[in-house]
Scaffold this motif. Structure first.
Motif, mmCIF file in Angstrom:
data_model
loop_
_atom_site.group_PDB
_atom_site.id
_atom_site.type_symbol
_atom_site.label_atom_id
_atom_site.label_comp_id
_atom_site.label_asym_id
_atom_site.label_seq_id
_atom_site.Cartn_x
_atom_site.Cartn_y
_atom_site.Cartn_z
ATOM 1 N N CYS A 69 -6.529 -9.149 12.327
ATOM 2 C CA CYS A 69 -7.294 -10.008 11.429
ATOM 3 C C CYS A 69 -6.250 -10.479 10.422
ATOM 4 C CB CYS A 69 -8.420 -9.226 10.765
ATOM 5 S SG CYS A 69 -7.865 -8.107 9.492
ATOM 6 N N PRO A 76 -3.541 -7.246 8.240
ATOM 7 C CA PRO A 76 -2.276 -6.573 8.595
ATOM 8 C C PRO A 76 -1.127 -7.580 8.679
ATOM 9 C CG PRO A 76 -4.036 -5.999 10.143
ATOM 10 C CD PRO A 76 -4.529 -7.131 9.313
ATOM 11 N N CYS A 101 -8.287 -2.247 4.218
ATOM 12 C CA CYS A 101 -9.586 -1.619 4.477
ATOM 13 C C CYS A 101 -9.624 -0.174 3.973
ATOM 14 C CB CYS A 101 -9.902 -1.651 5.972
ATOM 15 S SG CYS A 101 -10.419 -3.294 6.493
ATOM 16 N N TRP A 102 -8.524 0.550 4.185
ATOM 17 C CA TRP A 102 -8.535 1.971 3.790
ATOM 18 C C TRP A 102 -8.706 2.118 2.291
ATOM 19 C CZ3 TRP A 102 -9.650 2.226 8.297
ATOM 20 C CH2 TRP A 102 -8.816 1.932 9.371
ATOM 21 N N ASP A 111 -13.736 -4.722 5.420
ATOM 22 C CA ASP A 111 -13.807 -5.749 6.472
ATOM 23 C C ASP A 111 -13.911 -5.137 7.865
ATOM 24 O OD1 ASP A 111 -13.849 -7.839 4.814
ATOM 25 O OD2 ASP A 111 -11.951 -8.729 5.442
ATOM 26 N N LYS A 122 -15.884 -7.217 10.482
ATOM 27 C CA LYS A 122 -15.152 -7.772 11.617
ATOM 28 C C LYS A 122 -15.466 -7.043 12.918
ATOM 29 C CE LYS A 122 -11.592 -9.878 8.883
ATOM 30 N NZ LYS A 122 -12.000 -11.253 9.147
HETATM 31 S S1 SF4 Z 1 -10.592 -5.476 9.500
HETATM 32 FE FE1 SF4 Z 1 -9.473 -3.857 8.491
HETATM 33 S S2 SF4 Z 1 -9.299 -2.212 10.007
HETATM 34 FE FE2 SF4 Z 1 -9.858 -4.108 11.101
HETATM 35 S S3 SF4 Z 1 -7.901 -5.011 11.772
HETATM 36 FE FE3 SF4 Z 1 -8.436 -5.934 9.798
HETATM 37 S S4 SF4 Z 1 -7.384 -4.670 8.264
HETATM 38 FE FE4 SF4 Z 1 -7.468 -3.489 10.204
#
Ligand code: SF4
Length: 439
Positions: free
Chosen positions: A39, A42, A84-85, A97, A101
């Motif tokens: 997404c 990263p 996200c973490w 997300d 997602k």
């Molecule tokens: S939504 Fe969060 S956990 Fe999923 S790929 Fe994107 S950053 Fe990683």
């Protein structure tokens, strides 16, 4: 909110505490630079060019992503998903997300992904691609990585100088790694995409969004649309493009003409100001032409969406732009140019938060007076969040520089921009001029 929490605890966490469907089924791929990510959070990484020539699925199924899938299957947290973490570490009821997602895929699809060996290739369901960075605009908040006109500005006039808060070096070099292949050269990443599209993606992709640069200036967009013309009913993939709608008339007409061969077409365009203010922010724009073009698309059964990039310069005429769209909906209906607000964070000196509170308050007061009869409920929710942001938030983001440095960069940048682009700040933004002169 409640259903999202239930989804998090009862669907996702039952698979693993770090599972995310986007790692399997979603990708953003920049074919000009050969970079990919899952997404947009990263960091992007490079796809091996020799290997992708043998196996086009490597455009998404890179060793890096396969390792991250293995980690997620074991309940470990891939480092690149830190966004996200961080949110989830605020408490068990916080939603990141990872939920939004993942929930676009069926439970069956999520289970299949989880049970697929991590080293196996997966076909995508949702994809965003950019073919190249060719673009006729050079918006003030964009940069040479996404616009060939921005590259020309730096090549012709040199780099921008004396900016201290441009930590991402947007304006100090031409970002040549964003476009590895010259115009007319065969790009093996693009060829790999079309190979994969032919073999599987035309079947497995539910949504394909094409971004840029300006996609309608890319020959590859028309190559894809020609595929639909030659393969009637073979694919049900929903297509969307991000377009500045400032292209040549024949390209807009070609887009309209192609619509009949496509299962559906959504056009997302950016606009957050009106008249010369908009033309100053989005250098290259002819505002009246844009307004005519978005109406032309609406008449051609193309769904239109207006993405408003909320930056410092748009606040004086943002309410006018919103009202203009709402008024047009009396004639066109509530689906015309659905509006979303994306708050600009980088470059941080262009954030709306650099403005003094009285200017933000003036904008808020006008937003609160809009006639919202033609606004959809979800748009209203977004508008309320924007109003709250303008009233409450004080710094653009956690890594941003102190305000005096952002103010200095604001003045330095737009002083150079005026000369390079033949613009006049005071003429474009009389409402900001008094404050601008104090910087
Ligand atoms: S939504 Fe969060 S956990 Fe999923 S790929 Fe994107 S950053 Fe990683």
């Amino acid at each position: 909110m409640q259903t999202d929490l239930i989804f998090k605890h009862q669907i996702l966490e039952k698979l693993s505490p770090s599972f995310c469907g986007a790692k399997w089924y979603n990708a953003t791929i920049w074919l000009g630079s050969g970079m990919t990510t899952s997404c947009h959070h990263p960091p992007a990484h490079l796809v091996d060019i020799e290997q992708v020539k043998q196996n086009p699925k490597l455009l998404h199924n890179t060793p890096e992503k396969k390792e991250q899938r293995r980690q997620m299957q074991c309940g470990e947290r891939p480092g690149g998903c830190e966004y996200c973490w961080k949110l989830e570490d605020m408490g068990p009821n916080y939603i990141s997300d990872r939920v939004y997602k993942s929930k676009i895929y069926t439970q069956e699809e999520l289970k299949d992904a989880f049970n697929t060996p991590a080293d196996q290739d997966i076909d995508l369901i949702t994809l965003e691609i950019a073919f190249d960075r060719t673009c006729n605009f050079a918006c003030s908040y964009c940069n040479p990585a996404f616009s060939s006109t921005w590259v020309k500005d730096l090549k012709n006039n040199g780099t921008y100088t004396d900016l201290v808060s441009d930590g991402r070096n947007h304006f100090t070099h031409t970002h040549d790694s964003a476009q590895l292949y010259k115009f007319g050269e065969t790009n093996p990443y693009v060829e790999a995409f079309f190979k994969w599209w032919d073999s599987d993606l035309h079947r497995t992709l539910r949504e394909l969004r094409i971004t840029g640069g300006e996609p309608i200036m890319s020959a590859e967009l028309w190559r894809l649309f020609d595929w639909f013309k030659d393969n009637v009913d073979k694919s049900q993939t929903k297509l969307a493009i991000n377009s500045n709608l400032g292209g040549k008339a024949e390209l807009i007409d070609r887009l309209v003409d192609c619509r009949k061969h496509l299962p559906s077409l959504d056009v997302y365009t950016s606009m957050e100001a009106t008249g010369y203010s908009a033309e100053y922010i989005r250098d290259g724009l002819d505002f009246e032409l844009w307004w005519n073009n978005i109406q032309k698309l609406h008449h051609a059964d193309i769904s239109t969406h207006c993405m408003m990039t909320i930056n410092a310069l748009c606040l004086p005429t943002l309410p006018n732009m919103i009202q203009k769209i709402l008024d047009k909906r009396n004639e066109f209906g509530k689906d015309f140019a659905t509006m979303s607000y994306n708050i600009l964070r980088f470059p941080s000196f262009q954030s709306c938060l650099v403005l003094p509170q009285h200017i933000k308050d003036a904008c808020v007061a006008r937003l609160q007076q809009l006639d919202l009869t033609n606004m959809q409920d979800w748009e209203h929710g977004q508008l309320e969040r924007l109003i709250e942001y303008l009233q409450v938030v004080e710094t653009p983001h956690s890594e941003s520089f102190e305000m005096p440095k952002l103010h200095n960069d604001f003045k330095r940048f737009y002083t150079q921009y005026d000369v390079r682009r033949n613009h006049t700040f005071a003429k474009a933004f009389p409402e900001l001029e008094e404050w601008y002169q104090t910087l």
